[in-house]
Design a protein around this motif. Structure first.
Motif, short mmCIF file in Angstrom:
data_model
loop_
_atom_site.label_atom_id
_atom_site.label_comp_id
_atom_site.label_asym_id
_atom_site.label_seq_id
_atom_site.Cartn_x
_atom_site.Cartn_y
_atom_site.Cartn_z
N ASP A 159 34.78 -13.36 -38.88
CA ASP A 159 34.06 -14.45 -39.52
C ASP A 159 32.88 -14.92 -38.67
OD1 ASP A 159 33.53 -16.32 -41.49
OD2 ASP A 159 34.93 -17.79 -40.67
N LEU A 160 33.10 -14.98 -37.35
CA LEU A 160 32.07 -15.48 -36.45
C LEU A 160 31.16 -14.39 -35.91
CD1 LEU A 160 34.07 -18.13 -34.38
CD2 LEU A 160 32.53 -18.52 -36.30
N GLY A 161 31.55 -13.13 -36.11
CA GLY A 161 30.73 -12.04 -35.60
C GLY A 161 30.79 -11.89 -34.11
N ILE A 162 31.96 -12.14 -33.52
CA ILE A 162 32.12 -12.01 -32.09
C ILE A 162 33.30 -11.09 -31.81
CG2 ILE A 162 31.12 -14.28 -31.62
CD1 ILE A 162 33.91 -15.41 -31.31
N ALA A 163 33.49 -10.76 -30.53
CA ALA A 163 34.58 -9.85 -30.16
C ALA A 163 35.93 -10.52 -30.34
CB ALA A 163 34.40 -9.41 -28.70
N ARG A 164 36.94 -9.71 -30.75
CA ARG A 164 38.28 -10.25 -30.95
C ARG A 164 38.84 -10.80 -29.65
NH1 ARG A 164 43.65 -6.83 -32.96
NH2 ARG A 164 45.09 -8.61 -32.91
N ASN A 165 38.55 -10.09 -28.53
CA ASN A 165 39.07 -10.55 -27.23
C ASN A 165 38.53 -11.94 -26.88
OD1 ASN A 165 40.56 -8.25 -26.88
ND2 ASN A 165 39.07 -7.24 -25.50
N THR A 166 37.32 -12.23 -27.29
CA THR A 166 36.74 -13.57 -27.01
C THR A 166 37.55 -14.65 -27.70
OG1 THR A 166 34.53 -12.61 -26.81
CG2 THR A 166 34.65 -14.98 -27.17
N VAL A 167 37.91 -14.42 -28.98
CA VAL A 167 38.71 -15.40 -29.71
C VAL A 167 40.10 -15.50 -29.08
CG1 VAL A 167 39.70 -16.01 -31.94
CG2 VAL A 167 37.45 -14.94 -31.84
N ALA A 168 40.71 -14.36 -28.76
CA ALA A 168 42.05 -14.37 -28.17
C ALA A 168 42.05 -15.13 -26.85
CB ALA A 168 42.53 -12.93 -27.97
N ASP A 169 41.01 -14.93 -26.04
CA ASP A 169 40.94 -15.64 -24.76
C ASP A 169 40.75 -17.14 -24.96
OD1 ASP A 169 41.23 -13.27 -23.42
OD2 ASP A 169 39.08 -13.01 -23.00
N ALA A 170 39.95 -17.53 -25.96
CA ALA A 170 39.76 -18.95 -26.24
C ALA A 170 41.06 -19.58 -26.70
CB ALA A 170 38.67 -19.15 -27.28
N TYR A 171 41.78 -18.91 -27.61
CA TYR A 171 43.08 -19.40 -28.05
C TYR A 171 44.02 -19.57 -26.85
CZ TYR A 171 42.33 -18.80 -33.14
OH TYR A 171 41.91 -18.92 -34.44
N SER A 177 43.87 -15.79 -37.67
CA SER A 177 44.20 -14.83 -36.62
C SER A 177 42.96 -14.54 -35.81
CB SER A 177 44.73 -13.53 -37.24
OG SER A 177 43.68 -12.87 -37.95
N SER A 178 43.16 -14.07 -34.60
CA SER A 178 42.02 -13.76 -33.74
C SER A 178 41.14 -12.70 -34.38
CB SER A 178 42.50 -13.30 -32.37
OG SER A 178 43.34 -12.17 -32.48
N ARG A 179 41.74 -11.74 -35.11
CA ARG A 179 40.95 -10.70 -35.75
C ARG A 179 40.05 -11.28 -36.85
NH1 ARG A 179 41.83 -5.27 -36.11
NH2 ARG A 179 43.97 -5.51 -35.33
N SER A 180 40.62 -12.12 -37.75
CA SER A 180 39.83 -12.63 -38.87
C SER A 180 38.77 -13.63 -38.41
CB SER A 180 40.75 -13.27 -39.92
OG SER A 180 41.43 -14.37 -39.37
N LEU A 181 39.11 -14.44 -37.39
CA LEU A 181 38.12 -15.39 -36.89
C LEU A 181 36.97 -14.66 -36.20
CD1 LEU A 181 37.13 -18.24 -36.48
CD2 LEU A 181 38.61 -18.45 -34.47
N ALA A 182 37.30 -13.58 -35.49
CA ALA A 182 36.26 -12.79 -34.83
C ALA A 182 35.32 -12.18 -35.84
CB ALA A 182 36.91 -11.70 -33.96
#
Length: 468
Positions: free
Chosen positions: A57-69, A50-55
């Motif tokens: 794990d990577l130490g980045i903002a959740r919105n960044t993961v969601a936007d990449a997805y 999920s965007s939350r768990s990957l964020a």
């Protein structure tokens, strides 16, 4: 800092430092995920975190993961459905292409009797490798720099000694320039001649069109002389003719005859009288089988003759090593031309050839090659006498090719028949200068040096089958 994501066995390396921007981290994540899918590390149908768990794990903002997805869903690499999360799209994923396996080109010759190439299978690999090791171990550090446009002094010194001994050339190492084969040397000379405001070079009526083309590109016309049983007619060189002549005195290519002694003297006399220059192409002067090789023309007047030699026939054209022995004024101009463009000659190969020559390995190799090519020429003459008695071998016993004189009107049909039999051959007409005033009788130019030993008997048999 640089963090890595090991979820699902996939590592993603992202810049997540304090100065990293949202757009930069987003692009980095998008690119990394895309390549993981493209390369097959994330298989179709794989569910992503999920965007939350990957964020986290990577130490980045959740919105960044969601936007990449979201970017990868829009591109078709991922799918996102309510209740099933984000997955790798179920489709054929492009994989890195496997290297293409070499295939035999349709119509490639079974046997190659084209002139111009030695038996490459007989290249002295073991001796060359020994020479390379010795040369590299002994080389000073500065040898690996840009160096002298004339080439390495080790090779120029070795050549000066060898050429004086084997070809009768008067060679000062300071007036030797190493080049990447004959064509490179001729190109440099063409630039120098053009800079001297010369416009014309006298050439032999039969030769290599590639050489004439090099001179043309330098802005020089080529005017063919005539030819008879004594070789090229140097008597045609006069005060009003070209100031430069390109000749193959030791073994005319392709006709296979040496320049008559009187015509050698006439050519040098012309150059002295008029201030002219002779370019001597000594492409295979070391290979004479019926007597000692005739000395180089340059020995008659080193101030009026440019001597050009090459390792292409004695060793292999792939080495890209040739040399020019130049009169003093020409040497300065050629060195300037070479230094202002490109030098192109690998230092390690120069050092290896220098060691190969000074160790005596070059002399041994040439002696062995001379015996091998003489044997092949003898076998060619014997086979023709037995199986094609109307075909005569002309020219001297020398070099890596022979001229086979054919019955009138048969040259084209023989070359065509050879192509049907997948035998590579050339007729002599292909070597005629477009403006030549002489036409030779039908003939083939057969390169008996080209096939490896294991293919020579088959090539000779194939040749005899297509002859009239």
């Amino acid at each position: 800092m640089e963090d890595s994501w090991a979820t699902l066995g996939v590592d993603l390396h992202l810049d997540t430092g304090d100065e990293a921007t949202h757009s930069g981290v987003r692009k980095g994540l998008t690119d990394a995920l895309r390549e993981a899918v493209r390369g097959g590390r994330l298989a179709p149908g794989t569910r992503l975190p999920s965007s939350r768990s990957l964020a986290v794990d990577l130490g980045i903002a959740r919105n960044t993961v969601a936007d990449a997805y979201a970017d990868l869903v829009a591109e078709g690499w991922l799918t996102a459905r309510q209740g099933s999360g984000t997955r790798v799209a179920e489709r054929t994923v492009p994989r890195p292409a496997a290297p293409a396996r070499p295939r035999r080109v349709s119509g490639a010759p079974t046997y190659d009797l084209m002139p111009g190439t030695p038996d490459l299978a007989s290249f002295p690999r073991a001796e060359w490798l020994k020479a390379a090791r010795r040369a590299l171990n002994a080389a000073p550090n500065d040898a690996l720099g840009y160096g002298d446009p004339r080439g390495r002094i080790e090779l120029r010194t070795a050549l000066a000694d060898y050429l004086a001994r084997a070809r009768g050339v008067h060679a000062d190492p300071d007036r030797i320039v190493i080049c990447a084969g004959f064509a490179h040397g001729l190109k440099l000379l063409g630039e120098v001649l053009r800079a001297r405001r010369l416009r014309e070079v006298a050439v032999e009526p039969y030769g290599l069109d590639a050489h004439w083309e090099l001179l043309r590109r330098a802005g020089l016309r080529t005017s063919p002389l005539t030819f008879d049983e004594l070789g090229t007619s140097t008597a045609e060189l006069g005060p009003g003719s070209a100031k430069v002549a390109l000749l193959t005195p030791a073994h005319q290519f392709p006709m296979g005859v040496p320049l008559h002694p009187d015509r050698r003297a006439a050519a040098v006399d012309w150059a002295r009288r008029t201030g002219g220059l002779i370019l001597e192409d000594d492409y295979d002067g070391e290979f004479r089988y019926d007597r000692q090789p005739v000395g180089a023309l340059q020995g008659l007047d080193p101030d009026r003759v440019v001597y050009l030699g090459t390792a292409s026939k004695s060793l292999a054209p792939g080495l890209r090593l040739g040399w020019m022995v130049l009169p003093a004024p020409v040497a300065a101009e050629v060195i300037e031309a070479k230094g202002s463009t490109d030098w192109t000659c690998g230092v390690l190969d120069q050092l290896t050839l220098a060691e190969f020559i000074t160790s005596g390995a070059y002399d041994r190799h040439v002696r062995g090659a001379r015996l091998r090519y003489r044997r092949r020429r003898d076998q060619l003459v014997a086979a023709l006498a037995s199986r094609a008695p109307e075909v005569r071998v002309s020219g001297i016993a020398a070099g890596l090719h022979a001229v086979l004189e054919l019955p009138a009107g048969t040259e084209r049909s023989v070359v065509q028949a050879a192509s049907w039999q997948r035998l590579a051959l050339q007729g002599i007409e292909q070597f005629r200068h477009p403006a030549a005033r002489v036409a030779l009788r039908d003939a083939l130019v057969v390169g008996y040096g080209t096939p490896p030993d294991h293919a020579w008997a088959g090539a000779l048999d194939a040749l005899c089958r297509v002859l009239p």
